[in-house]
Motif scaffolding. Structure first.
Motif, PDB file in Angstrom:
ATOM      1  N   MET A  43      22.244  -2.249 -21.734  1.00 35.98           N
ATOM      2  CA  MET A  43      21.763  -3.530 -21.186  1.00 35.98           C
ATOM      3  C   MET A  43      20.280  -3.460 -20.813  1.00 35.98           C
ATOM      4  N   PHE A  44      19.736  -2.238 -20.686  1.00 37.89           N
ATOM      5  CA  PHE A  44      18.359  -2.073 -20.208  1.00 37.89           C
ATOM      6  C   PHE A  44      17.357  -2.747 -21.136  1.00 37.89           C
ATOM      7  N   GLY A  45      16.243  -3.143 -20.571  1.00 36.09           N
ATOM      8  CA  GLY A  45      15.184  -3.867 -21.298  1.00 36.09           C
ATOM      9  C   GLY A  45      14.616  -4.879 -20.333  1.00 36.09           C
ATOM     10  N   PRO A  46      15.434  -5.906 -19.971  1.00 38.39           N
ATOM     11  CA  PRO A  46      14.950  -6.865 -18.964  1.00 38.39           C
ATOM     12  C   PRO A  46      14.899  -6.240 -17.567  1.00 38.39           C
ATOM     13  N   ASP A 126      -3.267   3.582 -10.345  1.00 38.72           N
ATOM     14  CA  ASP A 126      -4.410   2.678 -10.466  1.00 38.72           C
ATOM     15  C   ASP A 126      -3.983   1.311 -10.981  1.00 38.72           C
ATOM     16  N   VAL A 127      -2.857   1.275 -11.674  1.00 33.87           N
ATOM     17  CA  VAL A 127      -2.320   0.001 -12.164  1.00 33.87           C
ATOM     18  C   VAL A 127      -0.809   0.160 -12.315  1.00 33.87           C
ATOM     19  N   SER A 128      -0.070  -0.915 -12.079  1.00 32.16           N
ATOM     20  CA  SER A 128       1.370  -0.899 -12.366  1.00 32.16           C
ATOM     21  C   SER A 128       1.748  -2.226 -13.003  1.00 32.16           C
ATOM     22  N   ILE A 129       2.371  -2.120 -14.172  1.00 31.96           N
ATOM     23  CA  ILE A 129       2.856  -3.298 -14.899  1.00 31.96           C
ATOM     24  C   ILE A 129       4.376  -3.222 -14.892  1.00 31.96           C
ATOM     25  N   THR A 130       5.021  -4.220 -14.295  1.00 33.00           N
ATOM     26  CA  THR A 130       6.485  -4.217 -14.218  1.00 33.00           C
ATOM     27  C   THR A 130       7.058  -5.212 -15.217  1.00 33.00           C
ATOM     28  N   GLY A 131       8.382  -5.236 -15.277  1.00 30.76           N
ATOM     29  CA  GLY A 131       9.053  -6.182 -16.166  1.00 30.76           C
ATOM     30  C   GLY A 131       8.726  -7.627 -15.832  1.00 30.76           C
ATOM     31  N   ALA A 132       8.336  -7.861 -14.575  1.00 29.03           N
ATOM     32  CA  ALA A 132       8.000  -9.225 -14.145  1.00 29.03           C
ATOM     33  C   ALA A 132       6.612  -9.645 -14.627  1.00 29.03           C
ATOM     34  N   ASP A 133       5.814  -8.685 -15.101  1.00 27.51           N
ATOM     35  CA  ASP A 133       4.426  -8.972 -15.485  1.00 27.51           C
ATOM     36  C   ASP A 133       4.250  -9.189 -16.988  1.00 27.51           C
ATOM     37  N   VAL A 134       5.341  -9.086 -17.758  1.00 24.63           N
ATOM     38  CA  VAL A 134       5.224  -9.227 -19.214  1.00 24.63           C
ATOM     39  C   VAL A 134       6.209 -10.275 -19.726  1.00 24.63           C
ATOM     40  N   VAL A 135       5.902 -10.801 -20.891  1.00 19.87           N
ATOM     41  CA  VAL A 135       6.832 -11.710 -21.567  1.00 19.87           C
ATOM     42  C   VAL A 135       7.810 -10.873 -22.390  1.00 19.87           C
ATOM     43  N   GLN A 136       7.267  -9.840 -23.053  1.00 16.44           N
ATOM     44  CA  GLN A 136       8.071  -9.002 -23.947  1.00 16.44           C
ATOM     45  C   GLN A 136       8.220  -7.600 -23.372  1.00 16.44           C
ATOM     46  N   PRO A 137       9.448  -7.197 -22.995  1.00 16.39           N
ATOM     47  CA  PRO A 137       9.632  -5.840 -22.464  1.00 16.39           C
ATOM     48  C   PRO A 137       9.516  -4.775 -23.563  1.00 16.39           C
ATOM     49  N   LYS A 138       9.394  -3.519 -23.164  1.00 15.71           N
ATOM     50  CA  LYS A 138       9.434  -2.424 -24.133  1.00 15.71           C
ATOM     51  C   LYS A 138      10.743  -2.553 -24.915  1.00 15.71           C
ATOM     52  N   PRO A 139      10.781  -2.264 -26.211  1.00 18.38           N
ATOM     53  CA  PRO A 139       9.821  -1.504 -27.027  1.00 18.38           C
ATOM     54  C   PRO A 139       8.546  -2.255 -27.440  1.00 18.38           C
ATOM     55  N   HIS A 140       8.396  -3.503 -27.028  1.00 17.32           N
ATOM     56  CA  HIS A 140       7.147  -4.214 -27.332  1.00 17.32           C
ATOM     57  C   HIS A 140       5.999  -3.574 -26.537  1.00 17.32           C
ATOM     58  N   ILE A 144       1.863  -1.982 -22.127  1.00 19.48           N
ATOM     59  CA  ILE A 144       0.879  -0.905 -22.301  1.00 19.48           C
ATOM     60  C   ILE A 144      -0.507  -1.508 -22.535  1.00 19.48           C
ATOM     61  N   HIS A 145      -0.570  -2.523 -23.407  1.00 21.06           N
ATOM     62  CA  HIS A 145      -1.852  -3.198 -23.654  1.00 21.06           C
ATOM     63  C   HIS A 145      -2.413  -3.789 -22.359  1.00 21.06           C
ATOM     64  N   LYS A 146      -1.522  -4.368 -21.584  1.00 23.05           N
ATOM     65  CA  LYS A 146      -1.936  -5.016 -20.330  1.00 23.05           C
ATOM     66  C   LYS A 146      -2.505  -3.989 -19.338  1.00 23.05           C
ATOM     67  N   ALA A 147      -1.832  -2.844 -19.237  1.00 23.15           N
ATOM     68  CA  ALA A 147      -2.291  -1.781 -18.328  1.00 23.15           C
ATOM     69  C   ALA A 147      -3.662  -1.266 -18.756  1.00 23.15           C
ATOM     70  N   LEU A 148      -3.836  -1.027 -20.059  1.00 22.04           N
ATOM     71  CA  LEU A 148      -5.118  -0.518 -20.563  1.00 22.04           C
ATOM     72  C   LEU A 148      -6.231  -1.539 -20.365  1.00 22.04           C
ATOM     73  N   HIS A 149      -5.891  -2.806 -20.582  1.00 21.61           N
ATOM     74  CA  HIS A 149      -6.872  -3.877 -20.395  1.00 21.61           C
ATOM     75  C   HIS A 149      -7.338  -3.920 -18.930  1.00 21.61           C
ATOM     76  N   THR A 150      -6.380  -3.796 -18.018  1.00 20.26           N
ATOM     77  CA  THR A 150      -6.703  -3.795 -16.581  1.00 20.26           C
ATOM     78  C   THR A 150      -7.611  -2.619 -16.231  1.00 20.26           C
ATOM     79  N   LEU A 151      -7.353  -1.470 -16.848  1.00 21.27           N
ATOM     80  CA  LEU A 151      -8.148  -0.267 -16.562  1.00 21.27           C
ATOM     81  C   LEU A 151      -9.471  -0.260 -17.333  1.00 21.27           C
TER      82      LEU A 151
END
Length: 219
Positions: A43-46, A126-140, A144-151
């Motif tokens: 069930m994991f993902g969301p 320095d940054v934390s991106i949670t499931g609430a911060d993305v539209v598409q969870p991993k494996p998307h 990761i892009h969002k975290a790198l962009h923030t940094l």
């Protein structure tokens, strides 16, 4: 290497057993069913809210179950979950060498904050991106892009570390060097659809690899 991004559950924190127990408790209480660890991993993902909402047959009880999940997760955190000293040392080592540290997790912001505070890990990130911060969870790779962009760091200067098949797929899709870890009591995946750049069952061995890199690159 300017940044290291980590998954959280099963990678930095041995929180999966606690999470499984919290889910089992609310599925039993509010949906009248027993679920196994394997069923939960599937069930994991969301986020936790998403998992409960999607998988509950008894929809009217979803809000109570979500509240019940967080109550259990917070209350039992101190008894069921301790931080691994090797991981603390690894985070300190990265900090000392000026490497930015980020978390990309499918957890909700609420459960991530509970865990980061209970395990006293929040000061390392320095940054934390949670499931609430993305539209598409991993494996998307969105998180990761969002975290790198923030940094403000490019993918070729970052590494991603995770314990699940979805982590390895996400890291690779984002173009990062990606390592699989199986160094805590419970991890989500033992096999991966794509080959990670390395597999570590011991935090110290991973740190030795990084120490070589840091020395070679003269940081």
């Amino acid at each position: 290497m300017k940044a290291m991004l980590f998954d959280f559950d099963g990678t930095l924190a041995d929180t999966l057993p606690l999470s499984f127990n919290a889910f089992k408790s609310v599925f039993k209480q509010y949906d009248n069913r027993e679920v196994t660890n394997e069923e939960l991993v599937a069930m994991f993902g969301p986020t936790e809210e998403g998992i409960i909402y999607t998988n509950f047959a008894n929809k009217p009880f979803v809000p109570d179950a979500i509240q019940g999940y967080y109550s259990y997760y917070e209350k039992e955190h101190h008894t069921e979950c301790q931080c691994d000293q090797g991981i603390i040392d690894l985070l300190l080592f990265l900090k000392e060498h000026g490497v930015k540290i980020g978390v990309v997790t499918g957890k909700s912001r609420r459960s991530f904050d509970i865990s980061a505070a209970a395990l006293q890990l929040d000061s390392y990130f320095d940054v934390s991106i949670t499931g609430a911060d993305v539209v598409q969870p991993k494996p998307h790779p969105e998180g990761i892009h969002k975290a790198l962009h923030t940094l403000g760091i490019d993918s070729e200067n970052a590494i991603f570390v995770g314990d699940s098949n979805a982590d390895i797929l996400a890291g690779k899709a984002a173009g990062l060097r990606t390592y699989a870890v199986q160094w805590l009591s419970t991890c989500q995946s033992l096999t991966y659809n794509v080959e990670p750049d390395g597999l570590f069952t011991n935090v110290m061995h991973f740190r030795e690899l990084l120490e070589k890199e840091v020395v070679i690159h003269g940081h």
